[in-house]
Design a protein around this motif. Structure first.
Motif, PDB file in Angstrom:
ATOM      1  N   ASN A  83       0.831  -1.217   0.000  1.00  0.00           N
ATOM      2  CA  ASN A  83       0.000   0.000   0.000  1.00  0.00           C
ATOM      3  C   ASN A  83       0.860   1.259   0.000  1.00  0.00           C
ATOM      4  O   ASN A  83       0.545   2.241  -0.680  1.00  0.00           O
ATOM      5  CB  ASN A  83      -0.925   0.009   1.214  1.00  0.00           C
ATOM      6  CG  ASN A  83      -1.996  -1.066   1.116  1.00  0.00           C
ATOM      7  OD1 ASN A  83      -2.269  -1.560   0.026  1.00  0.00           O
ATOM      8  ND2 ASN A  83      -2.583  -1.439   2.239  1.00  0.00           N
ATOM      9  N   ASP A 104      -8.356   3.700  -3.179  1.00  0.00           N
ATOM     10  CA  ASP A 104      -9.538   3.001  -2.679  1.00  0.00           C
ATOM     11  C   ASP A 104      -9.204   2.110  -1.488  1.00  0.00           C
ATOM     12  O   ASP A 104      -8.168   1.452  -1.461  1.00  0.00           O
ATOM     13  CB  ASP A 104     -10.130   2.102  -3.778  1.00  0.00           C
ATOM     14  CG  ASP A 104     -10.707   2.919  -4.912  1.00  0.00           C
ATOM     15  OD1 ASP A 104     -11.359   3.930  -4.623  1.00  0.00           O
ATOM     16  OD2 ASP A 104     -10.493   2.536  -6.075  1.00  0.00           O
ATOM     17  N   PHE A 105     -10.111   2.054  -0.559  1.00  0.00           N
ATOM     18  CA  PHE A 105     -10.095   1.072   0.530  1.00  0.00           C
ATOM     19  C   PHE A 105      -8.815   1.084   1.365  1.00  0.00           C
ATOM     20  O   PHE A 105      -8.353   0.036   1.792  1.00  0.00           O
ATOM     21  CB  PHE A 105     -10.314  -0.350  -0.021  1.00  0.00           C
ATOM     22  CG  PHE A 105     -11.504  -0.463  -0.934  1.00  0.00           C
ATOM     23  CD1 PHE A 105     -12.767  -0.050  -0.508  1.00  0.00           C
ATOM     24  CD2 PHE A 105     -11.377  -0.956  -2.222  1.00  0.00           C
ATOM     25  CE1 PHE A 105     -13.863  -0.140  -1.342  1.00  0.00           C
ATOM     26  CE2 PHE A 105     -12.475  -1.050  -3.069  1.00  0.00           C
ATOM     27  CZ  PHE A 105     -13.717  -0.643  -2.622  1.00  0.00           C
ATOM     28  N   SER A 110      -7.021   6.826   2.287  1.00  0.00           N
ATOM     29  CA  SER A 110      -7.904   7.092   1.146  1.00  0.00           C
ATOM     30  C   SER A 110      -8.616   8.420   1.325  1.00  0.00           C
ATOM     31  O   SER A 110      -8.662   9.238   0.412  1.00  0.00           O
ATOM     32  CB  SER A 110      -8.960   5.992   1.013  1.00  0.00           C
ATOM     33  OG  SER A 110      -8.370   4.790   0.661  1.00  0.00           O
TER      34      SER A 110
ATOM     35  N   LYS B  93     -12.994  -2.459 -10.047  1.00  0.00           N
ATOM     36  CA  LYS B  93     -13.680  -2.293  -8.750  1.00  0.00           C
ATOM     37  C   LYS B  93     -15.190  -2.421  -8.932  1.00  0.00           C
ATOM     38  O   LYS B  93     -15.845  -3.122  -8.172  1.00  0.00           O
ATOM     39  CB  LYS B  93     -13.316  -0.924  -8.162  1.00  0.00           C
ATOM     40  CG  LYS B  93     -13.906  -0.690  -6.775  1.00  0.00           C
ATOM     41  CD  LYS B  93     -13.461   0.616  -6.181  1.00  0.00           C
ATOM     42  CE  LYS B  93     -14.110   1.789  -6.881  1.00  0.00           C
ATOM     43  NZ  LYS B  93     -13.850   3.078  -6.235  1.00  0.00           N
ATOM     44  N   VAL B  99      -9.114  -5.034  -6.441  1.00  0.00           N
ATOM     45  CA  VAL B  99      -8.664  -3.649  -6.243  1.00  0.00           C
ATOM     46  C   VAL B  99      -7.259  -3.537  -6.836  1.00  0.00           C
ATOM     47  O   VAL B  99      -6.296  -4.041  -6.262  1.00  0.00           O
ATOM     48  CB  VAL B  99      -8.641  -3.287  -4.747  1.00  0.00           C
ATOM     49  CG1 VAL B  99      -8.242  -1.831  -4.565  1.00  0.00           C
ATOM     50  CG2 VAL B  99      -9.995  -3.559  -4.101  1.00  0.00           C
ATOM     51  N   GLU B 118      -8.019  -8.219  -2.751  1.00  0.00           N
ATOM     52  CA  GLU B 118      -9.384  -8.784  -2.735  1.00  0.00           C
ATOM     53  C   GLU B 118      -9.680  -9.442  -4.083  1.00  0.00           C
ATOM     54  O   GLU B 118     -10.761  -9.297  -4.649  1.00  0.00           O
ATOM     55  CB  GLU B 118     -10.417  -7.705  -2.409  1.00  0.00           C
ATOM     56  CG  GLU B 118     -10.150  -7.045  -1.071  1.00  0.00           C
ATOM     57  CD  GLU B 118     -11.301  -6.203  -0.551  1.00  0.00           C
ATOM     58  OE1 GLU B 118     -12.464  -6.522  -0.869  1.00  0.00           O
ATOM     59  OE2 GLU B 118     -11.033  -5.247   0.188  1.00  0.00           O
TER      60      GLU B 118
END
Lengths: 154, 175
Positions: A83, A104-105, A110, B93, B99, B118
């Protein structure tokens, strides 16, 4: 020190965040269960040693250091590392003027990043509107000046 | 159409059918476990009949065909790289495929490192120490090939099943 004591000592040191030496292979006459315990303990020591050097680099922000492969002990840290690499790329993109990206997420990251992108887009929109308005004013001004010049020449 | 012999691929996007008409009550979605049931039973049969290496190649080749058609039919091929990545992320997405995140992109060398979290194929699988996203490798290669017009090799280096929680792929031009 008895073998089981050495195993126990190694595990306690690991629990304290220390890196114990690998245990010597057990003598041939020890039971299979104990041999497996020594083997498993040595595996944990090796995995921890790999993990530790990667985690030290990660904590210093050295994202170029790849995580140790097939190391199950530190899976969430590998995800964090991935990340952070992605956020680094995103930030580099923004510095190049690319505002098309979204994160995202990634929880608070984010929210903060996407809010920054929205602000920069708004800033860009306002700057563009100001530039256009300035151009329009300049054109209108030229027209007025031309009209005045024409009027005074009559 | 679906069952005739062929020497080259014939799949077209319209072969997916009119799902809206065909499934007025059940709708266009299903569960991830159903998708995996198909993929992992198919993998099982392919391995049994043709061996691991050939099975992996077949899955990757099918993924490549899917990625090619996906790219041609759902993405804007005229977009610049940044906009293309953004729409690819958004499309993956919105279709609940995964993702996508870029870690590195060197456009001058066409070298990329990207991750898929995911992931439809593997996230949550038992930790076996093996990478299993052969279909994804092909899928990503198909997308990159179609967008850039160059032949890409995509390799999965980390996978949920290897304990990495996110799948990491390297992509580069085939040499």
């Amino acid at each position: 020190m008895f073998l089981l004591e050495r195993v126990s000592d190694a595990l306690l040191r690991l629990a304290r965040g220390e890196l114990p030496d690998l245990l010597n292979p057990p003598a041939p006459n020890v039971s299979e269960e104990v041999a497996r315990l020594v083997d498993a303990t040595n595996n944990i020591i090796k995995e921890y040693a790999n993990a530790r050097s990667f985690l030290m680099s990660l904590s210093e922000g050295s994202l170029d250091v790849d995580p140790p492969p097939r190391n199950f002990l530190i899976s969430p840290f590998k995800q964090l590392h991935s990340n952070l690499r992605h956020l680094t790329w995103q930030t580099q993109q923004v510095s190049k003027g690319d505002l098309s990206q979204q994160v995202d997420f990634l929880g608070d990251f984010s929210l903060a990043f996407n809010s920054m992108i929205d602000s920069l887009k708004e800033k860009r929109r306002i700057e563009e509107a100001l530039r256009k308005s300035h151009e329009d004013l300049k054109s209108a001004n030229t027209l007025i000046m031309e009209s005045i010049e024409y009027a005074s020449s009559i | 159409m679906f069952k005739e012999e062929r020497a080259e691929y014939k799949f077209q996007w319209k072969d997916l059918g009119n799902i809206e008409v065909g499934r007025p009550n059940l709708g266009p979605t299903t569960m991830v476990s159903v998708y995996r049931l198909m993929q992992y039973t198919l993998r099982d049969v392919l391995i049994s009949k043709y061996g691991v290496e050939s099975a992996n190649k077949l899955l990757s080749e099918a993924g490549k065909l899917a990625g090619t058609e996906f790219c041609k039919n759902l993405l804007d091929l005229t977009a610049n790289f940044e906009a293309f990545v953004a729409q690819l992320q958004e499309t993956l997405k919105s279709l609940n495929i995964g993702v996508l995140r870029i870690e590195k992109a060197d456009l001058s060398k066409m070298d990329f490192v990207l991750t898929v979290s995911e992931d439809l194929d593997c996230s949550g699988l038992p930790l076996t120490g093996e990478t299993v996203c052969d279909y994804d490798e092909g899928f990503i290669a198909g997308i990159l090939n179609t967008y850039t017009g160059k032949d890409f090799v995509v390799k999965e280096i980390d996978c949920w099943a290897t304990g990495d929680r996110t799948c990491r792929f390297t992509a580069g031009i085939k040499k």
